[in-house]
Design a protein around this motif. Structure first.
Motif, mmCIF file in Angstrom:
data_model
loop_
_atom_site.group_PDB
_atom_site.id
_atom_site.type_symbol
_atom_site.label_atom_id
_atom_site.label_comp_id
_atom_site.label_asym_id
_atom_site.label_seq_id
_atom_site.Cartn_x
_atom_site.Cartn_y
_atom_site.Cartn_z
ATOM 1 N N VAL A 93 0.890 -1.165 0.000
ATOM 2 C CA VAL A 93 0.000 0.000 0.000
ATOM 3 C C VAL A 93 0.927 1.214 0.000
ATOM 4 N N SER A 94 0.739 2.072 -0.988
ATOM 5 C CA SER A 94 1.677 3.198 -1.146
ATOM 6 C C SER A 94 0.946 4.520 -1.276
ATOM 7 N N SER A 95 1.570 5.559 -0.722
ATOM 8 C CA SER A 95 1.056 6.915 -0.924
ATOM 9 C C SER A 95 1.297 7.309 -2.382
ATOM 10 N N TYR A 96 0.538 8.310 -2.827
ATOM 11 C CA TYR A 96 0.677 8.812 -4.188
ATOM 12 C C TYR A 96 0.535 10.329 -4.142
ATOM 13 N N PRO A 97 1.306 11.114 -4.856
ATOM 14 C CA PRO A 97 2.330 10.714 -5.802
ATOM 15 C C PRO A 97 3.612 10.219 -5.114
ATOM 16 N N ARG A 130 -7.770 2.630 5.172
ATOM 17 C CA ARG A 130 -8.764 2.196 4.178
ATOM 18 C C ARG A 130 -8.177 1.201 3.187
ATOM 19 N N SER A 131 -6.860 1.318 2.912
ATOM 20 C CA SER A 131 -6.278 0.521 1.830
ATOM 21 C C SER A 131 -5.679 -0.811 2.290
ATOM 22 N N ILE A 132 -5.273 -0.882 3.548
ATOM 23 C CA ILE A 132 -4.583 -2.091 4.030
ATOM 24 C C ILE A 132 -5.537 -3.298 4.042
ATOM 25 N N SER A 133 -5.042 -4.435 3.505
ATOM 26 C CA SER A 133 -5.840 -5.666 3.513
ATOM 27 C C SER A 133 -5.000 -6.784 4.143
ATOM 28 N N ALA A 134 -5.572 -7.969 4.196
ATOM 29 C CA ALA A 134 -4.856 -9.105 4.793
ATOM 30 C C ALA A 134 -3.590 -9.443 4.003
#
Ligand SMILES: Cc1ncc(COP(=O)(O)O)c(C=O)c1O
Length: 382
Positions: A93-97, A130-134
């Protein structure tokens, strides 16, 4: 002739360059001790080297980590640090830009090995949760961001990563350890392209990773295998650059602040982005987590034509990619770091056709402002 025959034990003031690929063992017994991990030593420069280790120690002291590893470029540091913790089926999971090379690494190369990437807007504080998943193994962050200088809340991001039991990584290149120390906020791994401010003279390529020992072991093994180690001579030049890092950063911070305020006073300049300005949406966060706002300033001249006229009219500031050197550089992101991106990706990166990114150097601030002022006057005639 000296009366006493014993030589005085002395050490050089400057870290010597040990430009040797290999190291002699006095006997096989000591080689075996080394291989078994019973005694420390050097065997081969791709593994380690006295100059490289000495400079790594200095970065470690600056970052307040257990240790550091130097690489041949920022990209070698980023790719090795990520690959140490990822396998097929995992997710970043990465920030953008983020820096364009990093985005290509995530979107193209790592994808080929079955690693998925999910992005969130850097200014969105709730983005990581919100973005992190298993499947997420790495939370990757870059702050301040390139080129729109957004700021990520490091304490919050580190807490989120801890809760999700994932590794947090920060590319802190724009800030340097003088302006920002991510490990202090609970971040696990900090990376710099030392090609920029830490080298500081636009004459070396390099990267560095600082972390606790539990993370460094895996990254060290990857560095050995992928071979992205720095050359001892580059490490020596980095050492020389780092001797002036704090005084250079003080001047970068000061000059960039003056230029940002000057640009803000020019009515025709549409948008000035600098974390040190009250008008920056995350000024308070930057104030809280940074010790200086850095040497990068971005602003919008409203059109492609005006941006090129401005860049072509500058006399002191040179039109070149990269940043963080003693000299001021101008870059038009649509033609450089964001070249070839689709309109939707440009919008996501906050990059408009008239956006200018300045890497403010160490020149006299009055002369820089005069140069920018005369180039703006020419740009606003087109
Ligand atoms: C923020 C950031 N990270 C990483 C890199 C990559 O560093 P290098 O060019 O040393 O591989 C860059 C290069 O511009 C950068 O700006």
């Amino acid at each position: 002739m000296p009366k006493k025959s014993d030589r005085i034990e002395q050490t050089p003031v400057v870290t010597p360059i040990v430009q040797s690929t290999t190291f002699i063992f006095p006997d096989t017994a000591s080689l075996i001790d080394y291989q078994r991990g019973e005694r420390k030593g050097y065997i081969y420069t791709r593994y380690s080297n006295p100059t490289i280790e000495a400079v790594e120690k200095k970065v470690t002291d600056l970052e307040g980590s257990d240790g550091s590893l130097l690489f041949s470029s920022g990209m070698a540091a980023i790719s090795s640090a990520c690959m140490a913790f990822l396998k097929s089926g995992d997710e970043i999971v990465s920030s953008y830009p983020i820096y364009g090379g990093t985005a290509q690494l995530f979107d193209n190369l790592l994808k080929r090995y079955g690693i998925r990437i999910k992005y969130f807007q850097a200014s969105d504080k709730a983005g990581p949760e919100r973005s992190i998943s298993a499947r997420t193994k790495v939370l990757y962050l870059e702050t301040p961001t390139n080129p729109n200088l957004q700021i990520i809340d490091l304490k919050h991001a580190a807490k989120t990563a801890r809760k999700g039991k994932i590794i947090s990584v920060v590319d802190s290149t724009f800030a340097t350890p003088i302006n920002q120390k991510p490990l202090k906020f609970g971040i696990d791994i900090v990376i710099h392209s030392v090609t920029k401010y830490m080298g500081g003279h636009s004459d070396i390529m390099g990267g560095v990773v600082s972390a606790s020992d539990k993370y460094l072991k895996g990254i060290y093994d990857i560095r050995k295998l992928l071979g992205g180690c720095i050359d001892p001579h580059q490490a020596f030049l980095l050492d020389r650059g780092m001797r002036t890092l704090s005084v250079r950063m003080e001047r970068h911070n000061l000059n960039a602040g003056k230029i940002a305020r000057f640009l803000k006073s020019v009515d025709k300049v549409k948008r000035v982005i600098y974390p040190g300005l009250d008008s920056h949406p995350q000024h308070k966060l930057a104030f809280d987590q940074m010790d200086g706002y850095g040497g990068m300033v971005s602003f919008d001249l409203g059109s492609k034509k005006r941006a090129s006229k401005f860049a072509d009219s500058l006399k002191i500031v040179k039109n070149a990619v990269s940043l963080g050197g003693v000299e001021s550089l101008v870059s038009i992101p649509i033609w450089t770091s964001q070249y070839g991106l689709k309109k939707s990706d440009l919008d996501r990166s906050g990059v408009t056709p008239g956006l200018i990114r300045l890497s403010v150097g160490l020149e006299d601030s009055g002369e820089l402002i005069d140069d920018i002022d005369q180039a703006l006057k020419k740009a606003f005639r087109v």
